[in-house]
Each structure stands twice: as structure tokens, then as C-alpha cells.
Design an enzyme around this catalytic site. Structure first.
Site, PDB file in Angstrom:
ATOM      1  N   HIS A  45     -40.819 -31.601 -34.708  1.00  0.00           N
ATOM      2  CA  HIS A  45     -40.650 -33.333 -35.017  1.00  0.00           C
ATOM      3  C   HIS A  45     -39.032 -33.350 -35.946  1.00  0.00           C
ATOM      4  O   HIS A  45     -39.357 -32.380 -37.043  1.00  0.00           O
ATOM      5  CB  HIS A  45     -42.243 -33.811 -35.135  1.00  0.00           C
ATOM      6  CG  HIS A  45     -42.331 -33.941 -36.490  1.00  0.00           C
ATOM      7  ND1 HIS A  45     -43.024 -35.575 -36.408  1.00  0.00           N
ATOM      8  CD2 HIS A  45     -41.849 -32.863 -37.439  1.00  0.00           C
ATOM      9  CE1 HIS A  45     -43.578 -35.024 -37.884  1.00  0.00           C
ATOM     10  NE2 HIS A  45     -42.672 -34.117 -38.173  1.00  0.00           N
ATOM     11  N   HIS A  88     -37.934 -30.129 -38.306  1.00  0.00           N
ATOM     12  CA  HIS A  88     -38.532 -29.237 -38.458  1.00  0.00           C
ATOM     13  C   HIS A  88     -40.308 -28.900 -37.812  1.00  0.00           C
ATOM     14  O   HIS A  88     -40.415 -29.680 -36.950  1.00  0.00           O
ATOM     15  CB  HIS A  88     -38.722 -29.845 -40.280  1.00  0.00           C
ATOM     16  CG  HIS A  88     -39.983 -31.025 -40.931  1.00  0.00           C
ATOM     17  ND1 HIS A  88     -39.176 -32.351 -40.130  1.00  0.00           N
ATOM     18  CD2 HIS A  88     -40.531 -30.963 -40.383  1.00  0.00           C
ATOM     19  CE1 HIS A  88     -39.499 -32.830 -40.249  1.00  0.00           C
ATOM     20  NE2 HIS A  88     -41.201 -32.519 -40.771  1.00  0.00           N
ATOM     21  N   ASP A 110     -48.229 -28.677 -26.989  1.00  0.00           N
ATOM     22  CA  ASP A 110     -47.854 -27.370 -28.243  1.00  0.00           C
ATOM     23  C   ASP A 110     -46.793 -26.421 -27.956  1.00  0.00           C
ATOM     24  O   ASP A 110     -46.670 -26.389 -26.134  1.00  0.00           O
ATOM     25  CB  ASP A 110     -49.175 -26.990 -26.887  1.00  0.00           C
ATOM     26  CG  ASP A 110     -49.395 -25.142 -28.115  1.00  0.00           C
ATOM     27  OD1 ASP A 110     -48.475 -25.498 -29.531  1.00  0.00           O
ATOM     28  OD2 ASP A 110     -50.110 -24.248 -28.193  1.00  0.00           O
ATOM     29  N   HIS A 111     -45.975 -25.770 -28.190  1.00  0.00           N
ATOM     30  CA  HIS A 111     -44.610 -25.429 -28.427  1.00  0.00           C
ATOM     31  C   HIS A 111     -43.811 -26.275 -28.110  1.00  0.00           C
ATOM     32  O   HIS A 111     -43.084 -25.591 -27.334  1.00  0.00           O
ATOM     33  CB  HIS A 111     -44.980 -24.238 -27.520  1.00  0.00           C
ATOM     34  CG  HIS A 111     -45.623 -22.951 -28.849  1.00  0.00           C
ATOM     35  ND1 HIS A 111     -46.601 -22.965 -28.508  1.00  0.00           N
ATOM     36  CD2 HIS A 111     -45.135 -21.833 -29.518  1.00  0.00           C
ATOM     37  CE1 HIS A 111     -46.771 -21.768 -29.653  1.00  0.00           C
ATOM     38  NE2 HIS A 111     -46.112 -21.104 -29.874  1.00  0.00           N
ATOM     39  N   CYS A 121     -37.641 -35.305 -43.638  1.00  0.00           N
ATOM     40  CA  CYS A 121     -38.528 -35.490 -42.748  1.00  0.00           C
ATOM     41  C   CYS A 121     -37.086 -35.903 -41.886  1.00  0.00           C
ATOM     42  O   CYS A 121     -37.520 -35.959 -39.984  1.00  0.00           O
ATOM     43  CB  CYS A 121     -39.547 -36.082 -42.998  1.00  0.00           C
ATOM     44  SG  CYS A 121     -41.697 -35.870 -43.879  1.00  0.00           S
ATOM     45  N   GLU A 149     -51.452 -33.017 -39.950  1.00  0.00           N
ATOM     46  CA  GLU A 149     -49.974 -32.657 -39.850  1.00  0.00           C
ATOM     47  C   GLU A 149     -49.508 -31.326 -41.308  1.00  0.00           C
ATOM     48  O   GLU A 149     -48.869 -30.693 -39.976  1.00  0.00           O
ATOM     49  CB  GLU A 149     -49.252 -33.867 -40.676  1.00  0.00           C
ATOM     50  CG  GLU A 149     -48.021 -33.713 -39.899  1.00  0.00           C
ATOM     51  CD  GLU A 149     -46.505 -34.968 -40.181  1.00  0.00           C
ATOM     52  OE1 GLU A 149     -46.530 -36.181 -39.543  1.00  0.00           O
ATOM     53  OE2 GLU A 149     -46.436 -35.195 -41.575  1.00  0.00           O
ATOM     54  N   HIS A 192     -45.071 -28.325 -37.379  1.00  0.00           N
ATOM     55  CA  HIS A 192     -45.783 -28.266 -37.988  1.00  0.00           C
ATOM     56  C   HIS A 192     -46.848 -27.539 -37.287  1.00  0.00           C
ATOM     57  O   HIS A 192     -47.296 -27.728 -36.149  1.00  0.00           O
ATOM     58  CB  HIS A 192     -47.046 -29.930 -38.071  1.00  0.00           C
ATOM     59  CG  HIS A 192     -45.690 -30.535 -39.307  1.00  0.00           C
ATOM     60  ND1 HIS A 192     -45.466 -30.058 -40.682  1.00  0.00           N
ATOM     61  CD2 HIS A 192     -45.723 -31.591 -39.011  1.00  0.00           C
ATOM     62  CE1 HIS A 192     -44.995 -31.308 -41.361  1.00  0.00           C
ATOM     63  NE2 HIS A 192     -44.610 -31.894 -39.993  1.00  0.00           N
TER      64      HIS A 192
END
Lengths: 135, 135, 135, 135, 135, 135
Positions: free
Chosen positions: E16, E41, E81-82, E35, E125, E43
Site C-alpha cells: 500500500h 511499501h 492477501d498478496h 509511507c 499493520e 506489511h
């Protein structure tokens, strides 16, 4: 055959300060920063002790981890837990209690007392800093 | 060059009791204490499996960890998870399911089945007790 | 003023199976899947017990956590640790030992025995599943 | 609508001893046991600070956690980290630094300084002992 | 009677960037710092979902956590996810994916789909930053 | 004498995708599945860096972990944290950022820059997947 070891994790809470007798007060402050606070600070130390060997063919243990826990408790925890390492533990009267020196002292205390061959000591000072001794 | 390995962590929940066939009932109770409870107790086992090698120059993998997960799932987890190790897993019919014996059985199951050289198995019985096998 | 509580975390290892007396064998298998294994499986349960109140103005404790640990040990751990919950713990003879029922039983055992007002019980069956009771 | 909060976790390492000014030396030893060691012991404290509110419709933050981290660092960590709580932190000159009293002092320090409504403070003295303040 | 809830923990990995449509590029850089990296980047998000209620008197469940896991998997994990939250998840096309906004979106997705009353969502996060929604 | 090492743990958050230049788009999708998402996903990487040696007889350090932290921060974290590894980090322009390749790049960056002998790098991509390099 792969090498086999078993490990017991324990913990102790202690105060300490980092201070090298061979350095001046000024050099100690520069070397150790806030860890040199003369009033001490402290940590929740986590300790793992491992022994290596073959499992006993009848019992199935390399070593009895509850026996190891008893020995580590009487030899290390009873002497280090809720103590000031610099004042209350004679080994650190003239030895700076860095994480590597504490791990070395624990190795020396335990190496002839465990039921099996001491193969690894891991000591966490914080979750971010630790020392390892291993053969 | 340093040695390179990759590791996959998985978990399984199982019942067991510690009991050595070669000992009397009385000796078993003395040796294993509450772990000898005839009605069993249990654990959330955590397992790490590592393979070592060179990364494939095109793919960049020492081994595909999702493939390792599939093999560990079919060969170990499907047979151990939500089971009674003493009753449901044939390898422990005549072998005491100590943490070191379970790790040894997992090593023997996996060593010829993984895409790469099995180099380390770590098995936690609790966050405080574990066994390690490594080459 | 914010509400103040103090918490003690302990752990126990136990075997269990999920089985509802009011359901047929077939319905139990469908409802609980591998958790219904008649030979049991097991867990490393983690338990947190909290009491709420004002800190004693002289002592500075809401409650003495070492006293709470002693009570939780004698009332819960000595009866649940290294046991088969279905067989060895009378409360679960006719009560399915789901994580929520185990938490409820622990609440009922402890609520009148602690030095302070029991305000929260958290019980982890695994790191991924837990139950919470709180006032 | 559910209540929304955001939380920042930080840590500090400190020495302390438990000692109540209103008790005799003998009563202090009986009440606090090894925690009363006159030479101090210490901990890796973990601290979570939460604020509650509505997310800003443009920015999407209830509060900027990096700003909260800066305030907690300057107001709490710079004063508590690598310190002896009993000696170096004036709030504990006449207040026993139990985990609940440290949490209360942190609440009082922070409640008017954060960008948002302070709603929860959690302070772990060890992974097994903690205090919670919440509105 | 205390309030009872059960919780399931899951995880997802996502990319994100924080970027508010209502701010200039310059204001975005100042507000969100690293950010705001236009290349994203990411998490390892950890998510806990809780439902509250009474345990079913026959089954012993407040809710079947394996059913909750299936619903959270199909409704949240299969979509998050992913993924790149800003690009791949329509809810964040015009909504800044802060930890509090992601938690709010998850609440809205799940609140009418779970077998029981959704009572709490916790989203980490990082191990140091999280958001909580609770009734 | 056992081998002695000290370790510092740090973390960084980054986006990446797995993609091998030597494979077709179709082969990349089959090899890497969701990790091949062209829009990237991301992780909270945890990194441990260890050096080995003898403790300095005056200071008591194998190496100053705060100095190691500074070097790892400037050489690795400032370049990897809150970045897209594939785009923002030149080492991965033509190298697939698998966990083993990232660990190898970190080893190459650090091996001549640390105050002591680099002996181990551990890189966790998730709590379930990691790579180890060790001499």
C-alpha cells in the site's frame, strides 16, 4: 546422522550497568552512553540452555529437561533473578556485565553441572539484542 | 561463502503421554511425572523445517517453500495434527513420543522427500522446550 | 478516572476432544471434524486472569499478582495441567470442553476466590483461537 | 457505530525496587519478597498507548501514530528508559513503582498531551504481568 | 454475567501507500513521509475478528471459529492477501488505506456475514501499530 | 572454547513481487502464483545480523551492538525500509527479490562494513518463512 540437541528456556529479571574498570569515568560515559547510568537500569533476560547427545534408547531423552530446569534454577536463576548483577553477583564484581560476558559466565557455571554436553547458550538482553555461545 | 538455508514454520496440535515400554509402571511414574498421565495431555507443536543449497540462478529459490509446505502437510501434519501420537501414529507404537523422538521421526519421514537437502528440524513442544536436529 | 486492572498470564498443557452429548456420533463428526478424534488431541493453553480496582494507597497494588498466581495455580493449573480435560476434570464430564466453555468454567472457579474483582479471563487454545470473558 | 482507536507500542528498560514508605523494613520484605531487593532489579517494559476518535475524513487518521510516538518518546521514554525509576524519576520518589502505579503516572503524563483522546494504556512489566488503564 | 466472545486470528500480506486525494502532492509528502512512497511499501497484516454471544447449550460454541475462518478467508483474505490495496481492492480507490480505514472496511465487509454478532476487529499493520474497532 | 557471537534484530517494511527475468510471463505466474502479482504485495521483514569474535578484555564487547545498529540502519534500512524492492533498490533491478536473494544482498552489503566478523544473517519474510546465511 544429524546432531541432536534439546533446549530449555527460562527467564530472569535483573538490574545492571555497563562500566569498564579499565576506562575513565568520561570514557565509560562515551563508550556505554545511557547503559552507563550510575543508578542502573534493568532487563527481562531470556535464557536458552541446550545439551547435545543421543537419546537414551529406553527413556527417549537426550537429557531430562525438567532436571536441566532444576539445575539452571539453582545455579543461575536463584543467583541472578531479581538481583543487581554488578553488586549481588560476585562474578561481575570485576567483569563488565555485557550480554556476552553474562552468557560466558553462565556457560562457565553450567558446563560441568548438566546431565549431558552443554552445546549452546543463548541470552537475550532485549528482544532485539542477544548473545550466543555454541560448540 | 556462507551456507544458505530456507525455513518453513508450521504447527500441529496433538495429544501424547510419555511412557517407556522398558520401564515398570512405577518407574515410568517416577521418570516422567505428570507427563506419564495415562489419560494423556497435549501440546501445540511448532515445527520448522530447513533445506540448504544454492539459489537457482533463474528462479532465485534454494527451494520453493510452498512446495515444502505441501510436502510437510501431507507427510507430517495430515498424520500428526489433531491426533493422539501414542495411538494414532504408528511410529510411536513402540517409541516414546518425547520431543527428541518426534523430531527424529519427522527427520526420517522428510529427509528423502524434500526438494533440496534437509539441514535442520526444530520442534517446539512448548515455547520453553524444544529439540533441534541439524547437519 | 480510567478503569485500572492488573493481569497475570499462566499456561497449562492438556488433552481434550470436542464431543456434544446431545448429538449423534455422526453429527459430532460433522460438527467438530478432527477435533472430535475419539483418541483426543491437545493444546498448550495460555490463560490471562485480570482483577480490577483501586491501588492500595500504601502498598501500590490493585492486587498482589504473586498471590493471584498462587490461587490460579492451586485452583486451575493443578487440576488442568497435564490432564485430559474430558476424563480428569469433573466439570467437563457433561460439558463440551470448547475454548469458551473452558473459559466459563475457569471464571466460575475463580470469581469468588481472588483478592479483588475478577474482570477478565482470556484463554488461548492456540495462538490463532481464543475466548474472552469480561465485565 | 463501533468505537475506533489506534495504538502505538514502545519499550523502555529500567531498574526499580518495590518499597512502600508506609511499611517497616520487615513488612516491606514480607510484602514484596525479592522485588524489595535494596540493590534493585529491572525489566524490559513494553508500553501501548491508544487514542480514540473518528478518522479525519481527508487524512484517514484518528491520530498520527508517528506524532504519538514522538510525544511518548519525549515525555516518557526519554525520562524512563535506561533509568532507575526509584532514583531518577521524580514521580516515584514517594510512590512505589508497581506496574499499576507506573501505568497511572504514564496516564497522567500523557492525558493532556496527545493529539486525540487517550483511551487506553497497557504496561507489561514482564510477558506474564501487566496493568491496563482504560476509559 | 460477564460478556463472552471468541476470536480468530488470520494474516495477509499486502502493498500500500498512504495518499490523501484531498491534499496536494507536497502536502501528502509532508503528512505521510516515507509511507507516501509512490512505488508502495508493504506489511504483514495480522487480523483478529471477534464475535460475542451465548454458547449454544448443546454444541458449546458461541460461534464455529472454523466457519468464521472460512468467511474471513473468502470475504477478506482472498481479496486483500498478496494484493496492492490501493490498486487491487476497490474499497481503497478513493479511500486512504490507513490502518484505521482498513479496519473500518473489514468491519463493514464482515458485520452482516458472520454467524454471530461482530464485536471486535483488531488489525496490526506492524507489531508496533494497530487499530481496534469494538462495540 | 565455544564460539561467541552477538546479534542485533531490526525490521523494515517493503513492497516486492517475485518475477524471474529468464521466464515467460506465463511461467512466472505458474512458478510464483500470487507472489507474482504485477501490482506488488509486501512484508514486515525482520532481520538479525550477528558478528562473532572474542570479547574485548577491557570493554567486554565482541562488538558494539549500537554501532552495528547504526551501520545496518544506514546501509540497509535507509535503502530498503518503506521502499519497493523491485523498483527502488538497484540490487534487485535484475535479481528476483526472494527471501534468499534479499538475505544474500544484505550479506554482501554488510560483510566488509561491520566492526567484527559477520557470521550470520537471518531474514524473516513472514513469521513462517525465513532464510539463514551463516559461516
Amino acid at each position: 546422522m544429524p546432531k541432536l540437541s534439546v533446549t530449555r528456556r527460562v527467564h530472569f529479571n535483573a538490574a545492571h550497568r555497563l562500566h569498564a574498570d579499565g576506562l575513565s569515568e568520561q570514557a565509560n560515559r562515551e563508550q556505554f552512553g545511557p547503559c552507563n547510568n550510575p543508578n542502573y537500569h534493568g532487563h527481562n533476560y531470556e535464557l536458552e540452555v541446550s545439551v547435545t547427545g543421543e537419546p537414551d534408547p529406553t527413556i527417549g531423552y537426550v537429557a531430562d529437561l525438567s532436571e536441566i530446569k532444576k539445575i539452571v534454577t539453582s545455579e543461575v536463576l536463584d543467583r541472578f533473578d531479581h538481583k543487581n548483577l554488578n553488586i549481588d553477583v560476585p562474578e561481575f564484581r570485576n567483569l563488565n556485565p555485557t550480554v556476552e560476558n553474562i552468557a560466558l559466565v553462565i556457560w562457565q557455571i553450567l558446563e560441568d553441572k548438566l546431565p549431558g554436553t552443554l552445546s549452546k547458550v543463548v541470552l537475550w538482553e532485549t528482544p532485539r539484542n542477544h548473545a550466543v555461545l555454541e560448540i
